[in-house]
Design an enzyme around this catalytic site. Structure first.
Site, PDB file in Angstrom:
ATOM      1  N   GLY A 274       0.812  -1.188  -0.123  1.00  0.00           N
ATOM      2  CA  GLY A 274      -0.044   0.031  -0.034  1.00  0.00           C
ATOM      3  C   GLY A 274       0.845   1.238  -0.060  1.00  0.00           C
ATOM      4  N   ASN A 275       0.267   2.391   0.291  1.00  0.00           N
ATOM      5  CA  ASN A 275       1.198   3.810   0.331  1.00  0.00           C
ATOM      6  C   ASN A 275       0.360   4.609   1.473  1.00  0.00           C
ATOM      7  OD1 ASN A 275      -0.823   5.557  -0.781  1.00  0.00           O
ATOM      8  ND2 ASN A 275      -0.331   4.025  -2.562  1.00  0.00           N
ATOM      9  N   TYR A 276       0.842   5.452   1.787  1.00  0.00           N
ATOM     10  CA  TYR A 276       0.660   6.625   2.980  1.00  0.00           C
ATOM     11  C   TYR A 276      -0.730   7.480   2.495  1.00  0.00           C
ATOM     12  CZ  TYR A 276       4.962   4.947   5.150  1.00  0.00           C
ATOM     13  OH  TYR A 276       6.009   4.133   5.711  1.00  0.00           O
TER      14      TYR A 276
ATOM     15  N   ALA B 247      -3.816   7.616  -4.886  1.00  0.00           N
ATOM     16  CA  ALA B 247      -2.376   7.004  -5.015  1.00  0.00           C
ATOM     17  C   ALA B 247      -2.697   5.721  -5.416  1.00  0.00           C
ATOM     18  CB  ALA B 247      -1.729   7.455  -3.761  1.00  0.00           C
TER      19      ALA B 247
END
Ligand code: CTP
Length: 398
Positions: A207-209, A274
């Site tokens: 995943g990402n932030y 994102a």
């Protein structure tokens, strides 16, 4: 006015009886109304009347002395889509102007984020006094909307200016304000927001932030401008905005599928998510066990959702992208603008303090197809959403 949340503040003037009619106008128009009264207002009209008409309990005190129930001094100000103070006495206008917070109406006013309307009502000499005139003008200069007093016979028997405007006029001013600002009425908007989660096994993901805050702020602003808004949202922990359709997805593949489904009927699409560029080639169906060996996860590219939509974009449809860059920012963003067939691209640089993932603020530049670049200051994400929507509206008008 359906669904609009209106706080009506009543202060101590004889015109308070007319506010009963004002509340009725809002209720008839489908608004949700909550009434705040000062102690003095209760001498002129009963809380029971106002509670019955507004269909909500009337609030006056910071707490109930009988049972200690606490009325938050800021909640109503934050809840409201508009605050209407009618009648607004000379005393309350002065306190509003100088930020005095000695009753619930004033603390709610000081915490209000919404447009504020006020309808002065007082005797003619009090109205004409330079102190009152200064307070009224200062409040107007602050961006509040004054529904000015009428001339006529006053409660004192004198004739002159100071009579509260008629309830219908106050109601129409508020209604017109919302109508005028419905610049996206009839438009369908699609927004992608948040991160995507690409499964490795049933308990792990890539995943990402991304927090989704920017996408959700854009959705709220589009809704406030009258658009019908759909968010296709990756996993986020923000509460769902009222009046916006939120479709939860996890992976890039699911986000693509939903976007392809909704895109043909949208007027404006904003790609804020994102999205993972790579996803595990295989997701294990059982939890992967620890071994002593090195571990490799084979990744395959995901589809570029913005680019896929750019390929099928029709005349009259608008497609906006975001670019989060760490280096060569403008060059990279300009490349994406062309490659994805976007109308403009919003650039965030991770080199700017307070910009990008997780923050409540953002600092953006917008790159247009004619190579023009507009740079904006660091602002809250709500204000950034307004700037982006203003640019969208400018292009739509061309
Ligand atoms: N985007 C998308 N689908 C993807 C990747 C990106 O729709 N699979 C969209 C983003 O929502 C954003 C824009 O494309 O509006 C640019 O995303 P970004 O991650 O900055 O660019 P990439 O094309 O993925 O390029 P790179 O990660 O190599 O910088």
């Amino acid at each position: 006015m359906k669904g609009k949340k209106i706080v009506i503040g009543i202060t101590g003037g004889i015109a308070a009886y007319k506010t009963a009619y004002l509340v009725r106008e809002f209720i008839k128009a489908g608004a949700e109304v909550k009434v705040l009264m000062t102690q003095a207002a209760k001498e002129f009209i009963t809380p029971l009347t106002m509670a019955t008409l507004s269909k909500n309990p009337v609030l006056t005190d910071f707490f109930n002395p009988e049972n200690g129930d606490w009325n938050s001094h800021v909640d109503l100000g934050l809840w409201a889509d508009a605050m209407v103070i009618a009648p607004a006495t000379a005393n309350t206008l002065a306190k509003m102007n100088y930020g005095i917070a000695d009753n619930l109406l004033l603390t709610s006013y000081l915490s209000a984020k919404c447009p504020v309307f006020f309808a002065p009502a007082m005797d003619l000499d009090m109205y004409q006094h330079p102190a009152t005139q200064k307070n009224i003008n200062d409040l107007i200069a602050r961006g509040h909307i004054c529904i000015d007093a009428d001339s006529g016979e006053l409660a004192s028997g004198l004739i002159g200016k100071g009579r509260m405007a008629e309830p219908l006029q106050i109601f129409n001013t508020v209604k017109d304000y919302f109508y005028k600002n419905q610049s996206l009425k009839g438009k369908k908007v699609l927004i992608t927001a948040g991160p995507t989660y690409e499964s490795i096994d049933p308990v792990r993901f890539i995943g990402n932030y991304s927090s989704g805050k920017m996408g959700y702020a854009l959705a709220e602003e589009c809704k406030n401008r009258g658009a019908e808004v759909t968010i296709v949202s990756g996993p986020v922990s923000i509460s769902k905005p009222e009046g916006v359709r939120v479709i939860d997805v996890k992976s890039a593949a699911e986000m693509l599928e939903l976007c392809l489904q909704y895109f043909p009927e949208t007027d404006i699409t904003i790609m804020n998510a994102a999205v993972a560029d790579y996803t595990p080639a295989y997701a294990a169906d059982k939890k992967i066990k620890r071994t002593k060996d090195d571990m490799f996860i084979e990744l395959k590219p995901t589809k570029d959702i913005a680019a896929e939509l750019g390929k099928i974009k029709k005349n009259g449809q608008m497609l906006i992208g975001f670019a989060l860059e760490t280096d060569d920012e403008e060059k990279n963003a300009a490349g994406k603008l062309i490659k994805k067939n976007l109308d403009f691209i919003v650039l965030n640089s991770l080199q700017d303090k307070g910009a990008g993932f997780g923050h409540d603020t953002n600092k953006i530049s917008i790159l247009f197809k004619d190579n023009n670049i507009k740079k904006f200051e660091l602002k809250t994400k709500q204000e950034v959403a307004k700037d982006i929507l203003n640019e969208i509206e400018l292009i739509a008008q061309k």
